[in-house]
Write a protein that holds these residues in place. Structure first.
Motif, PDB file in Angstrom:
ATOM      1  N   GLU A 312       0.837  -1.209   0.000  1.00 27.88           N
ATOM      2  CA  GLU A 312       0.000   0.000   0.000  1.00 27.88           C
ATOM      3  C   GLU A 312       0.870   1.255   0.000  1.00 27.88           C
ATOM      4  O   GLU A 312       0.583   2.234  -0.715  1.00 27.88           O
ATOM      5  CB  GLU A 312      -0.923  -0.005   1.220  1.00 27.88           C
ATOM      6  N   VAL A 313       1.930   1.231   0.782  1.00 26.87           N
ATOM      7  CA  VAL A 313       2.847   2.379   0.821  1.00 26.87           C
ATOM      8  C   VAL A 313       3.549   2.537  -0.527  1.00 26.87           C
ATOM      9  O   VAL A 313       3.749   3.663  -1.011  1.00 26.87           O
ATOM     10  CB  VAL A 313       3.878   2.212   1.952  1.00 26.87           C
ATOM     11  N   TYR A 314       3.888   1.429  -1.132  1.00 21.14           N
ATOM     12  CA  TYR A 314       4.509   1.467  -2.461  1.00 21.14           C
ATOM     13  C   TYR A 314       3.578   2.132  -3.465  1.00 21.14           C
ATOM     14  O   TYR A 314       4.002   2.985  -4.265  1.00 21.14           O
ATOM     15  CB  TYR A 314       4.843   0.041  -2.894  1.00 21.14           C
ATOM     16  N   ASP A 315       2.295   1.785  -3.426  1.00 22.46           N
ATOM     17  CA  ASP A 315       1.310   2.389  -4.338  1.00 22.46           C
ATOM     18  C   ASP A 315       1.165   3.890  -4.084  1.00 22.46           C
ATOM     19  O   ASP A 315       1.028   4.679  -5.027  1.00 22.46           O
ATOM     20  CB  ASP A 315      -0.049   1.700  -4.184  1.00 22.46           C
ATOM     21  N   ILE A 316       1.199   4.279  -2.798  1.00 21.20           N
ATOM     22  CA  ILE A 316       1.112   5.700  -2.450  1.00 21.20           C
ATOM     23  C   ILE A 316       2.308   6.451  -3.021  1.00 21.20           C
ATOM     24  O   ILE A 316       2.177   7.551  -3.569  1.00 21.20           O
ATOM     25  CB  ILE A 316       1.046   5.877  -0.916  1.00 21.20           C
ATOM     26  N   LEU A 317       3.480   5.842  -2.904  1.00 16.59           N
ATOM     27  CA  LEU A 317       4.695   6.473  -3.430  1.00 16.59           C
ATOM     28  C   LEU A 317       4.621   6.620  -4.938  1.00 16.59           C
ATOM     29  O   LEU A 317       4.939   7.687  -5.487  1.00 16.59           O
ATOM     30  CB  LEU A 317       5.920   5.651  -3.037  1.00 16.59           C
ATOM     31  N   LEU A 318       4.189   5.579  -5.627  1.00 18.26           N
ATOM     32  CA  LEU A 318       4.071   5.653  -7.084  1.00 18.26           C
ATOM     33  C   LEU A 318       3.097   6.730  -7.512  1.00 18.26           C
ATOM     34  O   LEU A 318       3.334   7.472  -8.473  1.00 18.26           O
ATOM     35  CB  LEU A 318       3.626   4.299  -7.648  1.00 18.26           C
ATOM     36  N   GLU A 319       1.987   6.839  -6.806  1.00 16.31           N
ATOM     37  CA  GLU A 319       0.983   7.859  -7.121  1.00 16.31           C
ATOM     38  C   GLU A 319       1.562   9.259  -6.921  1.00 16.31           C
ATOM     39  O   GLU A 319       1.296  10.180  -7.701  1.00 16.31           O
ATOM     40  CB  GLU A 319      -0.248   7.663  -6.222  1.00 16.31           C
ATOM     41  N   THR A 320       2.385   9.406  -5.887  1.00 16.28           N
ATOM     42  CA  THR A 320       3.012  10.698  -5.603  1.00 16.28           C
ATOM     43  C   THR A 320       4.035  11.061  -6.666  1.00 16.28           C
ATOM     44  O   THR A 320       4.131  12.205  -7.106  1.00 16.28           O
ATOM     45  CB  THR A 320       3.700  10.666  -4.227  1.00 16.28           C
ATOM     46  N   LEU A 321       4.788  10.070  -7.074  1.00 19.74           N
ATOM     47  CA  LEU A 321       5.809  10.312  -8.111  1.00 19.74           C
ATOM     48  C   LEU A 321       5.188  10.590  -9.475  1.00 19.74           C
ATOM     49  O   LEU A 321       5.819  11.190 -10.345  1.00 19.74           O
ATOM     50  CB  LEU A 321       6.749   9.099  -8.203  1.00 19.74           C
ATOM     51  N   LYS A 322       3.973  10.091  -9.667  1.00 15.81           N
ATOM     52  CA  LYS A 322       3.206  10.287 -10.910  1.00 15.81           C
ATOM     53  C   LYS A 322       4.031   9.884 -12.122  1.00 15.81           C
ATOM     54  O   LYS A 322       4.538   8.778 -12.192  1.00 15.81           O
ATOM     55  CB  LYS A 322       2.746  11.739 -11.020  1.00 15.81           C
ATOM     56  N   GLY A 323       4.182  10.771 -13.065  1.00 16.92           N
ATOM     57  CA  GLY A 323       4.842  10.434 -14.324  1.00 16.92           C
ATOM     58  C   GLY A 323       6.289  10.028 -14.191  1.00 16.92           C
ATOM     59  O   GLY A 323       6.828   9.370 -15.072  1.00 16.92           O
ATOM     60  N   ASP A 324       6.935  10.374 -13.072  1.00 17.96           N
ATOM     61  CA  ASP A 324       8.339  10.031 -12.914  1.00 17.96           C
ATOM     62  C   ASP A 324       8.568   8.546 -12.717  1.00 17.96           C
ATOM     63  O   ASP A 324       9.615   8.026 -13.077  1.00 17.96           O
ATOM     64  CB  ASP A 324       8.927  10.769 -11.699  1.00 17.96           C
ATOM     65  N   ALA A 325       7.606   7.867 -12.083  1.00 21.98           N
ATOM     66  CA  ALA A 325       7.851   6.468 -11.751  1.00 21.98           C
ATOM     67  C   ALA A 325       6.918   5.514 -12.468  1.00 21.98           C
ATOM     68  O   ALA A 325       7.103   4.327 -12.466  1.00 21.98           O
ATOM     69  CB  ALA A 325       7.727   6.264 -10.259  1.00 21.98           C
ATOM     70  N   LYS A 326       5.843   6.029 -13.051  1.00 19.12           N
ATOM     71  CA  LYS A 326       4.880   5.139 -13.696  1.00 19.12           C
ATOM     72  C   LYS A 326       5.300   4.823 -15.122  1.00 19.12           C
ATOM     73  O   LYS A 326       5.921   5.632 -15.779  1.00 19.12           O
ATOM     74  CB  LYS A 326       3.502   5.783 -13.691  1.00 19.12           C
TER      75      LYS A 326
END
Length: 326
Positions: A312-326
């Motif tokens: 869940e924390v990993y998903d939150i981080l990815l959402e925060t990073l947005k285009g940088d990590a997706k």
């Protein structure tokens, strides 16, 4: 030295005080304890009564070694005992906070209730949770150890070889062996500490790691997601890591090709998930961490989540990073 005026103000605060208390952030590291010992020495040479506030019982290996060696030679107290040591006149008490400017990261916020006169020496960037209404000395510098050395130099004071050793260890730790936040002044500070007895051999001893702990950290490196200059490592759900272990893995990830930012996610208690973040400086890590209720500066950051899973924390981080990590 950029803060000569602020250092002069700090000297005046110390001189007007009778008792000085020194406090650091939670999860003490070698920069925190080194800068504390250095500041303690400065205040003591100014003929003031001085105490270091440490509430935690569990420390990382290097800090444990230092505390064991200095046992009985420094006045170390807990925040709950602070009222016993306070001067009856509040204006005669001074609290010096080192290596953090965030209220939420302090060993304890109790001293803030008792002491009005506060000074902060810190090399991290300011944020929403930063302390206000106090003398704030904040430099773009390698470490608080280097700041305390600069303060001592402005007073023509020289530390003992033992203190110089811990200060040198603090600089090496915070610069990740002179690979981050390092310039000619940093090298000169290290040279100065070595010239006055700072032992590189002893620094190696303080930085030595436990084999089992190192092995657990290495396992984190086997589960890395790498996208667009960002490396993310995830711990296993059944292992509880120390915060400093997550931080050291985040440091290690920056040594890999094309990695500009690193994040390490792991369980740090039964119900807490921690993120440790690092950047080589091209991107400001604090913006990411602040947006998920964490903190930090351009190079370092951290955040803690309660009641969540690593995934869940990993998903939150990815959402925060947005285009940088997706």
């Amino acid at each position: 030295m950029k803060n000569k005026k602020e250092y002069k103000k700090l000297v005046k605060l110390i001189k007007k005080s009778k008792i000085v208390f020194i406090m650091n952030h939670k999860n003490l590291d070698l920069d925190a304890i080194g800068s504390s010992l250095g500041m303690y020495s400065i205040v003591e040479k100014m003929k003031k009564e001085v105490y270091i506030i440490i509430d935690e019982e569990d420390h990382e290996a290097g800090v444990n070694k230092v505390l064991h060696e200095i046992e009985g030679t420094y006045h170390i107290i807990k925040s709950e005992d602070l009222p016993i040591y306070l001067n009856k006149k509040n204006k005669k008490n001074l609290l010096i906070i080192l290596d953090t400017n965030k209220k939420g990261l302090l060993q304890s916020d109790k001293p803030l209730e008792y002491i009005d006169k506060i000074a902060v020496l810190d090399h991290h960037e300011l944020g929403e949770d930063s302390l206000t209404d106090c003398l704030m000395i904040n430099e773009e510098i390698s470490s608080t150890s280097e700041m305390v050395l600069n303060f001592a130099t402005s007073l023509n004071m020289i530390f003992s070889p033992s203190i110089n050793t811990v200060l040198l260890a603090g600089i090496i730790l915070d610069t990740n062996n002179f690979s981050l936040k390092t310039n000619s002044d940093t090298y000169y500070s290290a040279y100065t500490l070595s010239s006055y007895g700072g032992s590189t051999k002893k620094v190696q001893y303080l930085l030595k790691q436990d084999i089992e702990t190192y092995s657990e950290r290495q396992k984190l490196l086997s589960n890395i997601i790498f996208k667009k200059g960002i490396a993310i490592a995830k711990g296993t759900p059944n292992v509880i890591y120390r915060r400093e272990d997550l931080a050291k893995v985040a440091d290690t990830l920056l040594f890999f090709n094309d990695v500009e930012i690193s994040f390490v996610i792991g369980k740090i208690s039964k119900d807490e998930i921690g993120i440790s973040a690092r950047s080589i400086g091209n991107k400001d890590i604090s913006k990411v961490m602040t947006s998920i209720n964490g903190g930090g500066d351009t190079y370092n950051g951290a955040a803690v989540f309660k009641g969540k899973k690593i995934s869940e924390v990993y998903d939150i981080l990815l959402e925060t990073l947005k285009g940088d990590a997706k």
